[in-house]
Design a protein around this motif. Sequence first.
Motif, mmCIF file in Angstrom:
data_model
loop_
_atom_site.group_PDB
_atom_site.id
_atom_site.type_symbol
_atom_site.label_atom_id
_atom_site.label_comp_id
_atom_site.label_asym_id
_atom_site.label_seq_id
_atom_site.Cartn_x
_atom_site.Cartn_y
_atom_site.Cartn_z
ATOM 1 N N UNK A 79 16.580 -99.462 48.331
ATOM 2 C CA UNK A 79 16.025 -98.493 49.075
ATOM 3 C C UNK A 79 18.059 -98.035 48.829
ATOM 4 N N UNK A 80 18.874 -98.191 49.249
ATOM 5 C CA UNK A 80 19.485 -97.865 49.219
ATOM 6 C C UNK A 80 20.414 -97.629 48.238
ATOM 7 N N UNK A 81 20.055 -97.565 47.087
ATOM 8 C CA UNK A 81 20.771 -97.524 45.673
ATOM 9 C C UNK A 81 20.240 -96.157 44.861
ATOM 10 N N UNK A 82 21.726 -95.620 45.300
ATOM 11 C CA UNK A 82 21.362 -94.065 44.741
ATOM 12 C C UNK A 82 20.918 -93.608 43.533
ATOM 13 N N UNK A 83 20.495 -94.637 42.621
ATOM 14 C CA UNK A 83 20.031 -94.758 40.887
ATOM 15 C C UNK A 83 18.731 -94.995 40.892
ATOM 16 N N UNK A 84 17.955 -95.161 42.282
ATOM 17 C CA UNK A 84 16.842 -96.337 41.886
ATOM 18 C C UNK A 84 15.847 -94.577 41.970
ATOM 19 N N UNK A 85 15.164 -94.589 41.402
ATOM 20 C CA UNK A 85 14.242 -93.448 41.282
ATOM 21 C C UNK A 85 12.552 -93.953 41.202
ATOM 22 N N UNK A 86 11.862 -92.682 41.935
ATOM 23 C CA UNK A 86 10.559 -93.242 42.538
ATOM 24 C C UNK A 86 9.512 -92.758 41.260
ATOM 25 N N UNK A 87 10.537 -92.043 40.615
ATOM 26 C CA UNK A 87 9.864 -90.909 39.258
ATOM 27 C C UNK A 87 9.513 -91.358 37.852
ATOM 28 N N UNK A 88 8.118 -91.432 37.269
ATOM 29 C CA UNK A 88 7.668 -92.139 36.424
ATOM 30 C C UNK A 88 8.751 -92.400 34.856
ATOM 31 N N UNK A 89 10.246 -91.408 34.975
ATOM 32 C CA UNK A 89 10.717 -91.459 33.775
ATOM 33 C C UNK A 89 12.041 -92.469 33.574
ATOM 34 N N UNK A 90 12.384 -92.947 35.083
ATOM 35 C CA UNK A 90 13.538 -93.771 34.761
ATOM 36 C C UNK A 90 12.735 -95.535 35.048
ATOM 37 N N UNK A 91 13.179 -96.443 34.100
ATOM 38 C CA UNK A 91 12.852 -97.889 34.788
ATOM 39 C C UNK A 91 13.834 -98.211 36.070
ATOM 40 N N UNK A 157 -3.919 -92.075 50.357
ATOM 41 C CA UNK A 157 -5.189 -91.508 49.545
ATOM 42 C C UNK A 157 -4.173 -90.275 48.632
ATOM 43 N N UNK A 158 -3.742 -90.205 47.068
ATOM 44 C CA UNK A 158 -3.222 -89.082 46.823
ATOM 45 C C UNK A 158 -3.695 -87.333 47.104
ATOM 46 N N UNK A 159 -3.376 -86.732 46.811
ATOM 47 C CA UNK A 159 -3.731 -85.688 46.221
ATOM 48 C C UNK A 159 -3.106 -84.486 44.893
ATOM 49 N N UNK A 160 -1.612 -85.060 45.170
ATOM 50 C CA UNK A 160 -0.572 -84.536 44.407
ATOM 51 C C UNK A 160 0.050 -85.302 43.176
ATOM 52 N N UNK A 161 0.378 -84.505 42.168
ATOM 53 C CA UNK A 161 0.636 -85.193 40.507
ATOM 54 C C UNK A 161 1.934 -85.847 40.804
ATOM 55 N N UNK A 162 2.773 -87.029 40.879
ATOM 56 C CA UNK A 162 3.507 -87.755 41.441
ATOM 57 C C UNK A 162 4.389 -87.269 39.490
ATOM 58 N N UNK A 163 3.702 -86.768 38.638
ATOM 59 C CA UNK A 163 4.438 -86.119 37.436
ATOM 60 C C UNK A 163 4.040 -84.870 37.314
ATOM 61 N N UNK A 164 3.971 -84.094 36.763
ATOM 62 C CA UNK A 164 3.377 -82.801 36.502
ATOM 63 C C UNK A 164 2.543 -82.445 35.735
ATOM 64 N N UNK A 165 3.613 -83.286 34.532
ATOM 65 C CA UNK A 165 2.340 -83.183 32.926
ATOM 66 C C UNK A 165 1.546 -84.879 33.406
ATOM 67 N N UNK A 166 1.620 -85.708 33.843
ATOM 68 C CA UNK A 166 0.372 -86.489 34.062
ATOM 69 C C UNK A 166 -0.617 -86.139 34.812
ATOM 70 N N UNK A 167 -1.900 -85.907 34.256
ATOM 71 C CA UNK A 167 -3.288 -84.842 35.151
ATOM 72 C C UNK A 167 -4.314 -85.900 34.521
#
Length: 431
Positions: A79-91, A157-167
């Motif tokens: 969690x303290x790693x600034x390079x870690x991202x929750x978005x799907x574009x980075x492995x 329960x999630x009602x948001x898109x965590x990637x705008x194009x992944x619908x």
Amino acid sequence: MPNQTGSSFSSNIIPIIAGTIVALSLFWAFRPIITFTFTSPNTTTTFNTGANTYNIFSGPTISGHEFNHTHDPPEPTFYDDPDLTYTINKPIKNWDEKRREWLWLHPSFIPGIEKRVMLVTGSQTGPCQNPVGDHLLLRFFKNKVDYCRIHGYDIIYNNLLFHPKMFTYWAKIPSVRATMLAHPEAEWIMWADADAVFTDMDFKIPLQRYKNHNFVVHGWPDLIYKNKSWTGLNAGVFLIRNSQWAFDFMDVWSGMGPQTPNYEKWGEILRETCKDKTKPESDDQTGLVYLLLKEKEKWGDKIYIEDGYYLEGYWKEIVGKLERITEKYNGVMKSERGLRRRHAEKVRGYSALWEAYLEGEGWRRPFMTHFTGCQPCSGTHNGLYTRQSCLDAMEKVLNFADNQVLWSYGFVHSSLGDSDSVMPVPFDYPA
């Protein structure tokens, strides 16, 4: 005269330190293939991940099965790693090690981890187009909350898109991925579409069956491998282990999605692979079939195709059987007083009593009923069905599940077609 106390302390503490070092080494090196036993002053808890048992923790930090929600030590974690991202574009890399480090710093979450499931579900960002769609989604969600409360699972329960194009159906992958990072204490993430209903509230997911697998989906191997059908499985409900394997798999799976430049090309490839696929766009379900067909050596050994029970069941096959199933269950309760005894909702031992009567029977409650093609929110149902047939079926299935919950509160619906009223359950019913 020599200090006997100091000598005794040294003689006792050195083996303890040495033993701890050895145990920690085993933890880091062999965690994927061994079983750990964590001991506290009051209890011993086993973490099953393989065939061997090692006692690698002893002390007052763990007390029973209570989580210490306020304990977060200063030692750095992922969690303290600034390079870690929750978005799907980075492995995500080295997740097993990162998760293991976090668990070691938060040991109260270790006991029972192998049975811990986090349910993830969700819906669209805006109101439903179907006039009764929002009400239906509320009832679908209530059903999932009921099941999770009964079995001790957490739910998101999630009602948001965590990637705008992944619908649409692709939205589940970013949601599951983010959940894994947010909940390292969960061993399994279970995805369930909004229109999937738990219809056996007593059924416990047989996680031990999947001890050597990382992904579980309902399907039929012959339809997948022989017929190469895109309906050989259903991706609306699945279990995925919180692991590096899962992140790698979802990276490949999502690579067929609408956020990639090859989205249209993947649609062509999937239609070429599965001849019965009619829609032109790439979809997650056909993509999963494709990976099983084309990359089976890489992924197949860790994917369990569940056809032993309704991990998700087609609603058209189920809805007409509900009254008959209810009659069968009532018949068993009539002959066995122990099954009709009143009890607190939290007391779950009664579900185990049922297994002796349900073993090998074809009339047990389906675990989950999935309203594929009904589209309760948009109302744009499959042309094979009518709007009313979908609405009637959803009402019956939801009430069928709700009756199992209401029973603990002393009520049931007067009929499966009546969602508005309930009636008291007489004492010792159905004697």
